[in-house]
Design a protein around this motif. Structure first.
Motif, PDB file in Angstrom:
ATOM      1  N   LYS A 376       0.820  -1.209   0.000  1.00 35.99           N
ATOM      2  CA  LYS A 376       0.000   0.000   0.000  1.00 35.99           C
ATOM      3  C   LYS A 376       0.857   1.264   0.000  1.00 35.99           C
ATOM      4  CE  LYS A 376      -4.068  -2.048   2.158  1.00 35.99           C
ATOM      5  NZ  LYS A 376      -5.152  -1.916   3.126  1.00 35.99           N
ATOM      6  N   THR A 381      -2.340   5.997  -4.725  1.00 37.85           N
ATOM      7  CA  THR A 381      -2.941   6.758  -3.626  1.00 37.85           C
ATOM      8  C   THR A 381      -1.855   7.324  -2.714  1.00 37.85           C
ATOM      9  OG1 THR A 381      -4.865   5.331  -3.668  1.00 37.85           O
ATOM     10  CG2 THR A 381      -4.536   6.611  -1.675  1.00 37.85           C
ATOM     11  N   ARG A 384       0.070  10.140  -4.526  1.00 38.01           N
ATOM     12  CA  ARG A 384      -0.713  11.375  -4.652  1.00 38.01           C
ATOM     13  C   ARG A 384      -0.700  12.130  -3.334  1.00 38.01           C
ATOM     14  NH1 ARG A 384      -4.782   8.276  -7.801  1.00 38.01           N
ATOM     15  NH2 ARG A 384      -4.075   8.518  -9.945  1.00 38.01           N
ATOM     16  N   ARG A 385      -0.770  11.395  -2.256  1.00 40.36           N
ATOM     17  CA  ARG A 385      -0.691  12.047  -0.955  1.00 40.36           C
ATOM     18  C   ARG A 385       0.686  12.649  -0.732  1.00 40.36           C
ATOM     19  NH1 ARG A 385      -4.222   8.960   3.555  1.00 40.36           N
ATOM     20  NH2 ARG A 385      -6.029   9.154   2.219  1.00 40.36           N
ATOM     21  N   GLN A 484      -2.122  -0.035  -7.784  1.00 44.02           N
ATOM     22  CA  GLN A 484      -3.233   0.633  -7.100  1.00 44.02           C
ATOM     23  C   GLN A 484      -3.640  -0.188  -5.894  1.00 44.02           C
ATOM     24  OE1 GLN A 484      -5.377   2.579 -11.017  1.00 44.02           O
ATOM     25  NE2 GLN A 484      -6.462   1.053  -9.838  1.00 44.02           N
ATOM     26  N   LEU A 485      -4.342   0.473  -4.968  1.00 42.03           N
ATOM     27  CA  LEU A 485      -4.823  -0.243  -3.788  1.00 42.03           C
ATOM     28  C   LEU A 485      -5.688  -1.425  -4.184  1.00 42.03           C
ATOM     29  CD1 LEU A 485      -5.818   2.763  -1.534  1.00 42.03           C
ATOM     30  CD2 LEU A 485      -4.032   1.097  -1.044  1.00 42.03           C
ATOM     31  N   ASN A 486      -6.460  -1.252  -5.257  1.00 40.18           N
ATOM     32  CA  ASN A 486      -7.404  -2.311  -5.608  1.00 40.18           C
ATOM     33  C   ASN A 486      -6.833  -3.343  -6.571  1.00 40.18           C
ATOM     34  OD1 ASN A 486      -7.469  -0.223  -7.515  1.00 40.18           O
ATOM     35  ND2 ASN A 486      -9.400  -0.956  -8.328  1.00 40.18           N
ATOM     36  N   ASN A 487      -5.540  -3.224  -6.946  1.00 44.39           N
ATOM     37  CA  ASN A 487      -4.989  -4.351  -7.712  1.00 44.39           C
ATOM     38  C   ASN A 487      -3.675  -4.872  -7.119  1.00 44.39           C
ATOM     39  OD1 ASN A 487      -2.947  -2.603  -8.593  1.00 44.39           O
ATOM     40  ND2 ASN A 487      -3.822  -2.330 -10.618  1.00 44.39           N
ATOM     41  N   GLN A 488      -2.981  -4.043  -6.334  1.00 40.12           N
ATOM     42  CA  GLN A 488      -1.714  -4.450  -5.709  1.00 40.12           C
ATOM     43  C   GLN A 488      -0.833  -5.209  -6.699  1.00 40.12           C
ATOM     44  OE1 GLN A 488      -0.517  -4.168  -2.331  1.00 40.12           O
ATOM     45  NE2 GLN A 488      -2.304  -3.685  -1.110  1.00 40.12           N
TER      46      GLN A 488
ATOM     47  N   ARG B 162     -12.544   7.068  -5.980  1.00 38.39           N
ATOM     48  CA  ARG B 162     -11.435   7.286  -5.066  1.00 38.39           C
ATOM     49  C   ARG B 162     -10.883   5.920  -4.676  1.00 38.39           C
ATOM     50  NH1 ARG B 162     -11.316  11.415   0.062  1.00 38.39           N
ATOM     51  NH2 ARG B 162      -9.385  10.593   0.900  1.00 38.39           N
ATOM     52  N   GLU B 163      -9.605   5.738  -5.031  1.00 43.34           N
ATOM     53  CA  GLU B 163      -8.991   4.416  -4.909  1.00 43.34           C
ATOM     54  C   GLU B 163      -9.100   3.846  -3.497  1.00 43.34           C
ATOM     55  OE1 GLU B 163      -5.400   4.666  -7.438  1.00 43.34           O
ATOM     56  OE2 GLU B 163      -4.592   3.417  -5.838  1.00 43.34           O
ATOM     57  N   GLU B 164      -8.958   4.733  -2.531  1.00 40.31           N
ATOM     58  CA  GLU B 164      -9.030   4.337  -1.146  1.00 40.31           C
ATOM     59  C   GLU B 164     -10.318   3.582  -0.820  1.00 40.31           C
ATOM     60  OE1 GLU B 164      -8.164   7.999   0.834  1.00 40.31           O
ATOM     61  OE2 GLU B 164      -8.732   7.069   2.732  1.00 40.31           O
ATOM     62  N   LEU B 166     -12.205   1.870  -3.099  1.00 44.75           N
ATOM     63  CA  LEU B 166     -12.369   0.613  -3.845  1.00 44.75           C
ATOM     64  C   LEU B 166     -11.795  -0.493  -2.968  1.00 44.75           C
ATOM     65  CD1 LEU B 166     -11.158   1.860  -7.327  1.00 44.75           C
ATOM     66  CD2 LEU B 166     -13.464   1.053  -6.808  1.00 44.75           C
ATOM     67  N   CYS B 167     -12.389  -1.659  -3.050  1.00 43.22           N
ATOM     68  CA  CYS B 167     -11.889  -2.741  -2.203  1.00 43.22           C
ATOM     69  C   CYS B 167     -10.435  -3.025  -2.549  1.00 43.22           C
ATOM     70  CB  CYS B 167     -12.739  -3.999  -2.383  1.00 43.22           C
ATOM     71  SG  CYS B 167     -12.184  -5.311  -1.304  1.00 43.22           S
ATOM     72  N   HIS B 168      -9.589  -2.955  -1.528  1.00 46.38           N
ATOM     73  CA  HIS B 168      -8.171  -3.198  -1.759  1.00 46.38           C
ATOM     74  C   HIS B 168      -7.936  -4.675  -2.070  1.00 46.38           C
ATOM     75  CE1 HIS B 168      -7.210   0.446   1.078  1.00 46.38           C
ATOM     76  NE2 HIS B 168      -7.991   0.774   0.070  1.00 46.38           N
ATOM     77  N   ASN B 292     -11.261   3.702 -13.477  1.00 46.01           N
ATOM     78  CA  ASN B 292     -10.033   3.211 -12.848  1.00 46.01           C
ATOM     79  C   ASN B 292     -10.211   1.891 -12.108  1.00 46.01           C
ATOM     80  OD1 ASN B 292     -11.688   4.388 -10.982  1.00 46.01           O
ATOM     81  ND2 ASN B 292     -10.037   5.251  -9.743  1.00 46.01           N
ATOM     82  N   ALA B 293     -11.199   1.097 -12.494  1.00 48.76           N
ATOM     83  CA  ALA B 293     -11.392  -0.193 -11.825  1.00 48.76           C
ATOM     84  C   ALA B 293     -12.158  -1.118 -12.761  1.00 48.76           C
ATOM     85  CB  ALA B 293     -12.154  -0.011 -10.526  1.00 48.76           C
ATOM     86  N   PRO B 294     -11.951  -2.434 -12.596  1.00 46.76           N
ATOM     87  CA  PRO B 294     -12.715  -3.384 -13.407  1.00 46.76           C
ATOM     88  C   PRO B 294     -14.208  -3.329 -13.060  1.00 46.76           C
ATOM     89  CG  PRO B 294     -10.955  -4.509 -12.178  1.00 46.76           C
ATOM     90  CD  PRO B 294     -11.005  -3.101 -11.700  1.00 46.76           C
ATOM     91  N   SER B 297     -15.829  -4.397  -9.609  1.00 42.08           N
ATOM     92  CA  SER B 297     -15.250  -3.873  -8.361  1.00 42.08           C
ATOM     93  C   SER B 297     -16.337  -3.440  -7.386  1.00 42.08           C
ATOM     94  CB  SER B 297     -14.366  -2.665  -8.656  1.00 42.08           C
ATOM     95  OG  SER B 297     -13.352  -3.036  -9.544  1.00 42.08           O
TER      96      SER B 297
END
Lengths: 504, 550
Positions: A376, A381, A384-385, A484-488, B162-164, B166-168, B292-294, B297
């Motif tokens: 992470k 994310t 960007r921060r 990304q957080l959602n694909n790692q 917002r990526e945060e 979306l389920c990580h 930005n996500a499949p 998601s």
């Protein structure tokens, strides 16, 4: 003791032998799976060898012509010693992969042979006390029920509650107790009986000590994983910190991964800090994320223009250790004592959530993305921060694993930084204890300015800077998904690439 | 294999009505979330068993409905603070021109989307995610944009999330044959034929996603009322999903396990009980679109959909419209107005309002009772499945072989639906332990019998039930559990049994009289966030229109 009680006790000993035998077998199988992987292969070879050894034992029993009772007790004691100590021994040879297999199969063969010897001996001892058909029925019933009990106890109670070392010690003690009881009911006498008692007491003490010392055995076994003697080891809520010292070489390992070797860490830290900072002549405020060893700060402080350095490291144990231990203070030039330096022990992600002003240069020196939690810290994310705390003309540098060993992982970090809006300048340096290592300099706009390097550097020069930016074909850019957080994606690239590079 | 459809929602919003079960009424003064049992037989483990709103609800059911002496004059009373009620109240407050009151029995609104907090770790008590919306769900995308969940729309019209939120990754894992595999669709150790059948099924669902009726509308749409009226599709509501599957040749055990799992997860009952239309709707209604996500998601937060409930609540609270701890007891039409009587549970007194409009954002059986049996609520009869939700505070992450700890963790041999990890969406790493939320639909018996049974539990019974299931994959988990809180939702969510969606006179205009508006997922038939949102918005828009406010 009456005859009935004697019979019962001897049959109960079959039960204990069966249970203990299977426990040792399971301990061996489990440890083999831990170390060598591929549990199917490990368990089937362990079980096969064990059963074969039992056959050998049974065959050997044919050569025994007298003193069955005495031999039975002695074998039982031996099983207690070898089986009970097996887990501790296997843990001890754990770090030596080459030695592990011979020791493992040696142990299984020994225990299997001894156990295989016991049952026929016992049958012979009991043959005059119980009718043959009844005897065979009873002995085998106890044998198989004992095996069932062991196979249930092992995963449900022993491993979760006791751990492997203590479980095998406990069962070794059980073997010894059975040996002592059998010696009594079989009315062994003479010098043998006394010797047996002494032997049994000694073994009980030994195995008991083993149980008590199991955590030390584990720690000692860990120390064998490092080439040099461990001089400091501590578990914090976040990681296991281990320092080793060899001939003129101090090494830091976090969770078993080498972080630096004092012999060549200057290469890593010079390469981390100077290519970026030397091009920011007006840099006043510097932020270091991770890097609780203070070595990056040492390099930052070489730039006299820097007025303020903030270090954010999750683990207070790290910064405390490197700020108070003379040997380590010597290494980082007592960086933490500088009035310019302030230390914050907080998670970098959480720290960046609050407004923090801006910094002219940011050093991002996190551990490699070996798991999803660390992954992470390398996401769009996160970057960007991070961008929000970098001054408009400032820059940051990110350590990002080896572009040779983990090529996709390295270029994935580059793609991620670009996706987060940075302009990037990837570069690499050779650090002997790590191999070829990668860094990425990132800024909102391409950095102008030619490098003004401080004096006293041992690795970075104008010439090395130029060569660092050349990527030969075997490390050249490959297309990757941004992390990304959602694909790692990075953690996956990292795992696959390193597995391939190290042939695992 | 085509991507697996995401599971839409756990006990989804069946907003803020008193979940009523058959348990004997226990007199309680101000207690809303009745904490029946607490503390620690099992070593140091602590915990509680809660049945939110049950006491007050039963009291009302048994005839307690005093009249208020004085009535407050307001424009709108919204009854029920679940998602439908919150969405309606928020939209009504947004103009700043209406005096609104939102009555919620519990201490906090949220209904099935409520959440809690253990040691600084927020966690869900019910619904815990929303799939990214389909392109046609513009209202929902609009809401998510206002809440900062959607950060922009790209040139192709796709929302960026917002990526945060979306389920990580890693998202899901399934325990079978002694180890964890990636993803929930069974894969490990399946025969080629079983795998092929799963592939065929998922492909079939992909095709159905684009299916349309003679009227040109999608066969399976969200909200449900936007679906095609074509009998070809609607007739599927007459049989069970299991019957449809068997007829279509989908028979292999792993596939049927997966489908049953999904049905229990979303409807509280397995495929042998739910309508085929509803079952297919689950798999074929969603067509998420993001820059930005499949497509499959999902959006989630540590506290689950309680995060959304919290954001929806803010403007309602700012407008001083929120009245927690108040249960509506009667709704009565007056000339040009509606009278709402209620009971303030904290102060034990009757309260009342005279409103120009009322929104009944409560389950249909509560709405019918509020309207004193006038049977105004013309939806098919709805069954409500009881649920158990448990939150466990652990010392550390549990061990396991195979795929690493994921957001959603499911085991094939489980009695429940597995657990989600609240910490999963955290960005920071330093927190004290780990909170997992375990879900169990009480579908082992008919809903009424299961409710009665669950009403007799004490904390110890519920704790043992939860740990027994968790111990199948994490032996010794009880030993690292510091706290175990259980909630029983007597009427957790609507269960669409055959005929439950299209079988009755569907109330299509969402009204029960000139000034009484209905907003609840019961009227859609499927208990999901999107449906609740659409229901709430429809009622609010109807009222704004009637009041001449645009």
């Amino acid at each position: 003791m009456n005859e009935r009680a004697t019979r019962l006790l001897l049959l109960a000993s079959v039960f204990v032998i069966a249970t203990c035998g299977l426990i040792y077998e399971l301990v061996a199988g489990t440890l083999a799976s831990y170390l060598l992987g591929d549990s199917v292969t490990q368990f089937s070879t362990v079980i096969g060898v064990y059963l074969f050894a039992m056959g050998v034992g049974s065959w050997l029993s044919g050569f025994v012509t007298r003193h069955e009772a005495r031999l039975f007790v002695q074998v039982q004691l031996l099983v207690g010693l070898v089986g009970g100590g097996s887990a501790a021994l296997l843990f001890a040879v754990f770090p030596h992969v080459d030695a592990f297999r011979p020791v493992l199969y040696g142990l299984i063969l020994t225990v299997g042979t001894l156990v295989g010897l016991e049952i026929p001996l016992l049958l012979r001892i009991l043959k005059d006390r119980i009718a043959f058909n009844d005897l065979v029925a009873k002995v085998f019933t106890f044998d198989y029920v004992g095996a069932l009990l062991a196979s249930l106890l092992f995963p449900l109670v022993l491993v979760p509650r006791l751990g492997l070392i203590r479980a095998s010690c406990l069962f070794g003690m059980l073997n010894v107790v059975v040996a002592l009881l059998s010696a009594r009911v079989l009315r062994l006498d003479g010098p043998w009986a006394a010797a047996t008692r002494w032997c049994g007491a000694l073994l009980l003490a030994l195995l008991g000590a083993g149980m008590a010392a199991s955590s030390h055995i584990l720690a000692w076994s860990e120390s064998q994983m490092y080439a040099d003697p461990v001089v400091h080891a501590v578990s914090t809520p976040y990681q296991r910190i281990v320092l080793t010292r060899g001939a003129g070489d101090l090494r830091l390992h976090l969770n078993g991964n080498l972080q630096f070797s004092s012999r060549d860490e200057y290469r890593y830290h010079e390469a981390l800090v100077h290519p970026g900072l030397s091009r920011l002549p007006d840099a006043r405020r510097v932020l270091v994320l991770g890097g609780g060893d203070g070595l990056a700060i040492r390099e930052v402080l070489r730039h006299p223009g820097v007025e303020q350095v903030t270090l954010v490291d999750l683990d207070p144990a790290m910064t405390r250790l490197f700020g108070s231990q003379p040997m380590l203070q010597g290494l980082n030039g007592d960086a933490f004592a500088s009035p310019k330096v302030s230390v914050v022990n907080e998670d970098a992600f959480a720290w960046l959530e609050q407004p923090r002003g801006t910094f002219d240069f940011v050093v991002v020196d996190f551990p490699d993305p070996t798991n999803f939690s660390l992954g992470k810290l390398y996401t769009t994310t996160f970057y960007r921060r991070l961008a929000r705390v970098i001054a408009p003309e400032g820059a940051c540098v990110v350590q990002c694993t080896s572009p040779w060993a983990a090529r996709r992982a390295f270029w994935c970090v580059d793609a991620t930084l670009r996706a987060a809006g940075f302009h990037t300048e990837p570069y690499h340096a050779y650090v002997p204890s790590f191999g070829e290592w990668g860094f990425i300099l990132a800024s909102a706009r391409p950095l102008a300015g030619s490098p003004r390097l401080p004096d006293g550097l041992r690795f970075v020069t104008g010439d090395t800077l130029r060569s660092m930016r050349e990527f030969p074909p075997d490390m050249a850019r490959v297309p990757t998904e941004p992390n990304q957080l959602n694909n790692q994606s990075l953690v996956r690239y990292f795992e696959e690439d390193w597995a391939r590079a190290t042939g695992r | 294999m085509p991507p697996a459809p995401k599971r839409p929602a756990r006990p989804s919003p069946s907003p803020g009505a008193p979940p009523i079960s058959r348990r004997r009424f226990i007199a309680s003064g101000a207690g809303l979330a009745t904490s029946l049992a607490a503390c620690t037989p099992r070593g140091r483990m602590e915990g509680s068993l809660q049945r939110p709103g049950m006491d007050a609800g039963h009291r009302w059911r048994d005839g307690h409905a005093p009249s208020a002496a004085a009535l407050e004059d307001v424009d709108v009373v919204v009854v029920g603070g679940g998602i439908s009620g919150l969405v309606a109240a928020r939209a009504l407050c947004a103009q700043g021109r209406l005096k609104v009151r939102l009555l919620e029995l519990c201490d906090e609104p949220g209904g099935n989307s409520s959440g809690g907090n253990i040691a600084g770790i927020p966690h869900p008590w019910g619904a815990h995610y929303v799939p990214i919306p389909s392109p046609e769900a513009q209202d929902l995308v609009g809401l998510l944009r206002e809440l900062g969940v959607v950060t922009g729309i790209d040139a192709a019209g796709r929302p960026a999330y917002r990526e945060e939120y979306l389920c990580h990754d890693p998202e899901e894992r399934l325990f079978l044959h002694g180890r964890w595999q990636d993803g929930l669709v069974p894969n490990l150790g399946l025969s080629a034929r079983e795998r092929a059948e799963i592939g065929e099924f998922l492909e079939r669902m992909n095709v159905l996603r684009d299916a349309r009726g003679a009227d040109g509308r999608r066969a399976f749409a969200i909200p449900v009322d936007a679906s095609s009226g074509d009998a070809r599709w609607r007739d599927l509501d007459r049989e069970t999903f299991a019957a449809w599957l068997s007829r279509e040749g989908f028979r292999s055990a792993p596939l049927r396990w997966y489908i049953d799992y999904c049905c229990r997860d979303d409807f509280g009952m397995d495929a042998s009980k739910v309508s085929a239309w509803a079952g297919l709707h689950y798999f074929a209604s969603r067509d998420g679109l993001a820059a930005n996500a499949p497509s499959h998601s999902v959006l989630t937060w540590p506290e689950g959909n309680a995060w959304l409930a919290g954001r929806l609540r803010e403007p309602v609270a700012v407008a001083d419209a929120l009245r927690p701890g108040v249960m509506a007891t009667r709704v009565e039409a007056l000339p040009n107005a509606v009278r709402v009587d209620g009971w303030d549970v904290r102060q034990s007194r009757a309260v009342g309002w005279k409103a120009r409009h009322v929104v009944l954002a409560v389950p249909s059986f509560v709405a019918a009772r509020l309207m004193s049996g006038n049977r105004p609520v013309a939806t098919p009869p709805v069954q409500h499945a009881p649920w158990l939700v448990a939150n466990l505070w652990l010392d550390r992450a549990p061990d396991g072989r195979g795929a690493p700890l994921s957001w959603d963790n499911v085991w094939m041999e489980g009695r429940g639906l597995g657990y989600v990890v609240a910490n999963h969406q955290f960005l920071r790493r330093n927190h004290d332990g780990l909170v997992i939320t375990y879900y169990l639909p009480l579908d082992h018996a008919e809903p009424q019998a299961a409710r009665r049974e669950a009403a007799a539990w004490d904390w110890g019974t519920a704790r043992d039930l939860v740990l027994e299931d968790l111990h199948r994959v994490h032996p010794g988990l009880g030993g690292i559990t510091r706290r175990l809180d259980v909630r029983v939702w007597g009427h957790g969510m609507a269960t669409p049994t055959p005929g439950g969606i299209w079988g009755g006179d569907r109330n299509v205009d969402g009204r029960a009289g000139e000034r009484v508006w209905l907003a609840h997922t019961d009227h859609g038939g499927i208990s999901i966030f999107e449906e609740a949102h659409a229901q709430g918005l429809r009622a609010a828009r109807g009222i704004l229109h009637a009041q001449g406010i645009s």
